[in-house]
Design a protein around this motif. Structure first.
Motif, PDB file in Angstrom:
ATOM      1  N   GLY A 407       0.805  -1.213   0.000  1.00 34.27           N
ATOM      2  CA  GLY A 407       0.000   0.000   0.000  1.00 34.27           C
ATOM      3  C   GLY A 407       0.839   1.263   0.000  1.00 34.27           C
ATOM      4  O   GLY A 407       2.056   1.247   0.210  1.00 34.27           O
ATOM      5  N   GLY A 409       1.113   3.552   2.049  1.00 26.81           N
ATOM      6  CA  GLY A 409       1.747   3.910   3.313  1.00 26.81           C
ATOM      7  C   GLY A 409       3.112   3.284   3.502  1.00 26.81           C
ATOM      8  O   GLY A 409       3.878   3.703   4.366  1.00 26.81           O
ATOM      9  N   LEU A 422       0.296  -3.573   9.509  1.00 24.74           N
ATOM     10  CA  LEU A 422      -0.696  -2.931   8.654  1.00 24.74           C
ATOM     11  C   LEU A 422      -2.007  -2.830   9.428  1.00 24.74           C
ATOM     12  O   LEU A 422      -2.297  -3.658  10.295  1.00 24.74           O
ATOM     13  CB  LEU A 422      -0.929  -3.754   7.384  1.00 24.74           C
ATOM     14  CG  LEU A 422       0.251  -3.967   6.435  1.00 24.74           C
ATOM     15  CD1 LEU A 422      -0.164  -4.913   5.314  1.00 24.74           C
ATOM     16  CD2 LEU A 422       0.720  -2.661   5.854  1.00 24.74           C
ATOM     17  N   ASP A 425      -7.778  -2.042   7.393  1.00 23.25           N
ATOM     18  CA  ASP A 425      -8.132  -1.491   6.088  1.00 23.25           C
ATOM     19  C   ASP A 425      -7.000  -1.699   5.077  1.00 23.25           C
ATOM     20  O   ASP A 425      -7.260  -1.990   3.895  1.00 23.25           O
ATOM     21  CB  ASP A 425      -8.468  -0.003   6.210  1.00 23.25           C
ATOM     22  CG  ASP A 425      -9.826   0.240   6.876  1.00 23.25           C
ATOM     23  OD1 ASP A 425     -10.640  -0.714   6.912  1.00 23.25           O
ATOM     24  OD2 ASP A 425     -10.049   1.364   7.364  1.00 23.25           O
ATOM     25  N   GLU A 426      -5.769  -1.541   5.542  1.00 23.92           N
ATOM     26  CA  GLU A 426      -4.635  -1.758   4.633  1.00 23.92           C
ATOM     27  C   GLU A 426      -4.564  -3.219   4.207  1.00 23.92           C
ATOM     28  O   GLU A 426      -4.243  -3.527   3.043  1.00 23.92           O
ATOM     29  CB  GLU A 426      -3.342  -1.326   5.309  1.00 23.92           C
ATOM     30  CG  GLU A 426      -3.187   0.195   5.397  1.00 23.92           C
ATOM     31  CD  GLU A 426      -2.010   0.626   6.245  1.00 23.92           C
ATOM     32  OE1 GLU A 426      -1.436   1.688   5.960  1.00 23.92           O
ATOM     33  OE2 GLU A 426      -1.660  -0.096   7.212  1.00 23.92           O
ATOM     34  N   ASN A 429      -7.199  -3.751   1.523  1.00 23.34           N
ATOM     35  CA  ASN A 429      -6.732  -3.231   0.227  1.00 23.34           C
ATOM     36  C   ASN A 429      -5.714  -4.186  -0.395  1.00 23.34           C
ATOM     37  O   ASN A 429      -5.719  -4.423  -1.611  1.00 23.34           O
ATOM     38  CB  ASN A 429      -6.109  -1.852   0.411  1.00 23.34           C
ATOM     39  CG  ASN A 429      -7.141  -0.795   0.743  1.00 23.34           C
ATOM     40  OD1 ASN A 429      -8.326  -0.943   0.411  1.00 23.34           O
ATOM     41  ND2 ASN A 429      -6.717   0.285   1.398  1.00 23.34           N
TER      42      ASN A 429
END
Length: 900
Positions: A407, A409, A422, A425-426, A429
């Protein structure tokens, strides 16, 4: 201004021009191209011409750098065999579980690394699916040096193929319960999986080179055919800053180790930021490796870049890629298409025109995602080219994105090495990006689930079929059922029991004489691996040159200058001695490869590495830890030992502390023998313990460190003392008493116990005579062969006491009933004998050579440190005066008498 690097006319005169007119025509052609098509075209033609010359074998200097593009063009890439879609799904599961494992462990605060494997996943998966040979087929399989921070990905793969379970993954970095996983590759902690400990950066690449070299050594000596084995070292581009990483590149090229491949994960990041922020690490490494003689393969750009390179009809794109520093490449990874259009394409008219033909999505695909190290096709092409290349080792420089698929981030962020988890939500994804069938409902109470398609799923069957075809699971460590080595003939050891008579013999020479006899043993002689860093003559080993030969894969292509001498310098393709030149690090890497051959190749070897003791543990203690981590066995011999024994050499050669450093290593059994018969007894016991029949509960995975001296002295006969062999091995025995030494002390004379190790026992014996003759004191002399083994035994006794078991430390048993105080002395700092002080019941004091060394005679140096016989006498009188057993004035009188 004149270019200082330009070839001057005087230099050209050294090569007479046989046809100046032809030379002028070539130069004029270059000038014409430069004027008509520009310097870039001229440079391009020159590079292509040099490449053609190199390919034709014309003797010209090599190009050290090529363009910042893939070495293997897309059109030349072979098709990847197998099911690419299936391999994509397997890799997705492994990416997921690696990240899940570290994230789930973060609640315990134990740390872990996510971003490294994310960048390197395809570098490993492609190898596991198509190249890495296991140990269940013929031969030894391949040797894999896994990048330490990538271990979660290897655990994830072992979980997928059924070698690990969820409980073990949940115990990542939590081993005390007995079912956990070590943070990094560690054979001592997980001996069925890991072969090589690699997280001490720089030691992996150094060890890999010498492992590949040792493989050839075994083959050339006829011990085992290892020609099917390939050594793969997975490294980080930041790791290449370590001097050990590149210390042996020339050796690998010189010996044509085409059984070796380095795979350097060039994600352009180290722990705190870019590896070469203002420069290009790939180009730097290419020049370094090509200059050392390696085959270099660059795998930089993914297939999304193919369109851009097709549009680059002027070379502007290639020039721009060569110019952009690594930190800016990282910035592109995090910025939008508008920024990239302006900063990358905007400065060159030709690039600006190219950018007009590219959509924003295309630009982002290229600059955010498409790297050569992230595509199985690109990686497969590089690996295939590497294993097929002959005559030189290969390095693959694979460009990746650190944190790929984790991701926005994570990808290319400076802090991603320290980012340990993570969010939910990460993960969701990431699941969508990887296309994994994991439901939202699987996240129970916010805990990320492990993913597994099922033990009988197509993915697991495919993975296991591929590994079966390649020889079984990998990585894997196997200790083959090898029969214990037979003990050498007793004669080799017993010959030292009678002493040397009037002949002066240093313990270094005694050890070498012992080895000379042992390498002649019919059963085990060929298994000895003598290792020396260019000091064989110093240690009296030159007589081994003609009999054993110095290993060289080229044999001896010259007539040695001393060919007419008995002990001439003989190199041989099947030579037994590894004479490494001036490299303690290389010699230790040799030792590690040989000492673990029992597991790596199922061939037990007996290495001994002899070196200046000052330059062993002080310089290469990290490798000694690696040796212990890797469960190595063998003999390290610190020669010319002691702080006062090597006359005239001074501070930098004066070893007063190697036993202190050695004592910190749990796998090291450290001995400081005083006499030749002690050396023989210790080596005999070491051969039994490491290579023979182990006693119940005895750990064979140890190595011995012996300190031996270059001071020639008469070697006494072995005393007829009950339990002497046990005392030598355990660390302490009484060499003599005042009475058995022929000294007749007065009735009721004060008595003291003198403990000495190594060469210091000779000072203690002289002090014994002085105490009796001049001060009326009876002294018994003890040989402390191993202070650290005495301490180890005492610590084990303390631990047993905590468990409710009554055990008396051996040092206390040995000294039980010994009258008077104890005074210990060695040629090392006092910390060495003081290791056992707390377990000695008698009053304790010690002498040692603390501080920096100095250049002088042995006698002057010993007086300087206060460890000579006269100093021992004064210290002994001081102890006795403190107890009221001699007059206090005796101490002052002795100091004056001896000039102290």
């Amino acid at each position: 201004m004149t270019d200082p690097n330009a070839i001057q006319p005087s230099e050209l005169d050294q090569l007479p021009d046989r046809d100046p007119e032809e030379t002028a025509e070539w130069q004029a052609s270059l000038d014409a191209v430069t004027e008509a098509a520009g310097p870039h075209r001229a440079a391009y033609l020159m590079r292509r011409t040099l490449e053609r010359a190199e390919g034709a074998g014309i003797a010209l200097p090599k190009l050290l750098e090529t363009d910042y593009v893939n070495s293997i063009p897309t059109a030349a890439e072979p098709a990847v065999p197998g099911d690419e879609a299936m391999e994509q799904r397997i890799t997705a599961w492994n990416r997921w579980n690696a990240a899940a494992m570290v994230t789930r462990g973060s609640k315990y605060g134990v740390g872990g690394h996510i971003a490294t494997f994310a960048s390197a996943a395809w570098l490993y998966e492609t190898g596991f699916n198509h190249f890495f040979k296991g140990k269940e087929a013929d031969g030894s399989g391949d040797q894999l040096y896994i990048q330490g921070h990538a271990s979660p990905g290897i655990y994830a793969r072992a979980f997928l193929d059924g070698r690990l379970n969820e409980e073990q993954l949940d115990n990542f970095r939590r081993e005390s319960g007995g079912n956990g996983l070590p943070s990094y590759p560690h054979p001592r902690r997980l001996p069925w999986l890991w072969e090589f400990p690699t997280v001490s950066m720089g030691l992996g690449p150094l060890s890999a080179i010498y492992q590949a070299r040792f493989n050839r050594y075994l083959t050339n000596r006829g011990i085992k055919d290892t020609s099917a084995s390939h050594v793969w070292a997975f490294l980080g581009d930041g790791e290449m800053d370590e001097p050990e990483s590149t210390a042996a590149l020339a050796l690998a090229a010189r010996e044509e180790l085409d059984n070796l491949t380095f795979v350097i994960n060039c994600n352009l990041q180290r722990l705190d930021g870019p590896v070469r922020a203002n420069f290009k690490i790939v180009q730097e490494l290419e020049a370094q490796f090509r200059g050392a003689g390696w085959n270099v393969i660059k795998t930089l750009w993914g297939t999304a870049w193919d369109e851009l390179f097709r549009l680059d009809t002027t070379g502007a794109l290639v020039r721009r890629l060569r110019q952009v520093p690594d930190a800016q490449i990282q910035t592109y990874q995090t910025r939008d298409a508008a920024y990239i259009r302006q900063d990358f394409f905007g400065g060159d008219p030709a690039l600006a025109e190219m950018a007009k033909l590219l959509s924003d999505d295309k630009i982002l695909e290229c600059f955010h995602l498409s790297r050569g190290g992230h595509e199985a096709r690109k990686v497969y092409a590089a690996y295939k080219a590497a294993v097929e290349h002959k005559g030189a080792p290969t390095v693959i420089l694979a460009q990746t994105v650190k944190g790929h698929t984790l991701g926005e981030g994570f990808a290319s962020k400076n802090a991603n090495h320290q980012m340990k988890k993570l969010t939910v939500d990460e993960f969701k994804n990431m699941r969508d990006l990887l296309g994994l069938p994991i439901k939202d409902s699987d996240f129970v109470d916010g805990v990320v689930p492990y993913g597994h398609p099922g033990a009988d799923s197509p993915e697991v069957r495919y993975l296991q079929e591929r590994r079966a075809a390649l020889g079984g699971p990998a990585p894997a460590r196997r200790v083959h059922p090898v029969a214990p080595l037979p003990a050498p003939a007793e004669k080799a050891f017993a010959s030292f029991d009678k002493g040397s008579g009037s002949q002066n013999v240093a313990t270094t020479m005694a050890f070498v004489r012992l080895v000379k006899d042992l390498v002649r043993d019919k059963e085990t002689g060929k298994r000895w691996v003598p290792i020396v860093p260019d000091e064989a003559r110093t240690f009296g080993m030159e007589s081994l040159f003609p009999s054993l030969g110095i290993y060289s894969p080229k044999g001896q292509t010259y007539e040695p200058v001393d060919r007419d001498q008995l002990m001439y310098y003989k190199e041989a393709r099947n030579g037994q001695i590894l004479n490494e030149g001036i490299t303690e690090a290389g010699s230790m890497a040799d030792f590690i490869a040989a000492s673990t051959s029992y597991a790596t190749h199922g061939e037990t070897m007996i290495p001994f590495y002899i070196f200046y003791s000052m330059f062993g543990w002080q310089r290469t203690a990290d490798q000694m830890w690696q040796l212990g981590d890797q469960l190595g066995r063998g003999f390290l011999v610190g020669a010319t030992a002691g702080r006062t024994t090597l006359t005239g050499e001074g501070l930098q050669h004066a070893d007063g502390h190697s036993p202190v450093i050695a004592a910190t290593n749990p796998a090291a059994l450290t001995y400081d023998p005083a006499f030749a018969y002690e050396v023989a007894a210790i080596v005999k016991e070491g051969l039994r313990r490491m290579y023979g029949e182990a006693a119940p509960g005895e750990d064979q995975n140890v190595f011995y460190y012996l300190t031996v001296y270059n001071e020639p002295l008469p070697q006494p006969a072995k005393p007829s003392v009950d339990g002497i062999d046990e005392g030598i091995v355990k660390g302490l025995y009484r060499f003599n008493t005042a009475e058995s030494a022929g000294i007749t002390p007065p009735a009721n004379a004060p008595r003291i116990q003198l403990l000495g190790s190594g060469t210091a026992i000779h000072w203690a014996l002289k002090a014994q005579a002085l105490l009796a003759e001049e001060w009326g004191v009876a002294a018994d002399v003890w040989s402390a062969t191993s202070w650290s083994e005495l301490r180890r035994d005492a610590l084990e006794a303390d631990e047993a006491l905590l468990r409710g078991e009554e055990r008396i430390p051996f040092v206390r048993q040995a000294l039980q009933g010994a009258e008077g105080p104890v005074l210990a002395v060695s040629d090392y700092m006092r910390q060495v004998p003081d290791q056992i002080a707390q377990w000695v019941e008698q009053d304790w004091s010690s002498l040692g050579a603390d501080g920096f060394g100095l250049s002088d005679t042995r006698e002057a140096a010993r007086r300087h440190f206060g460890v000579d016989a006269e100093s021992i006498v004064v210290a002994a009188l001081a102890q006795l005066a403190k107890r009221g057993e001699v007059k206090a004035t005796a101490v002052k009188e002795a100091r004056a008498k001896y000039g102290l």
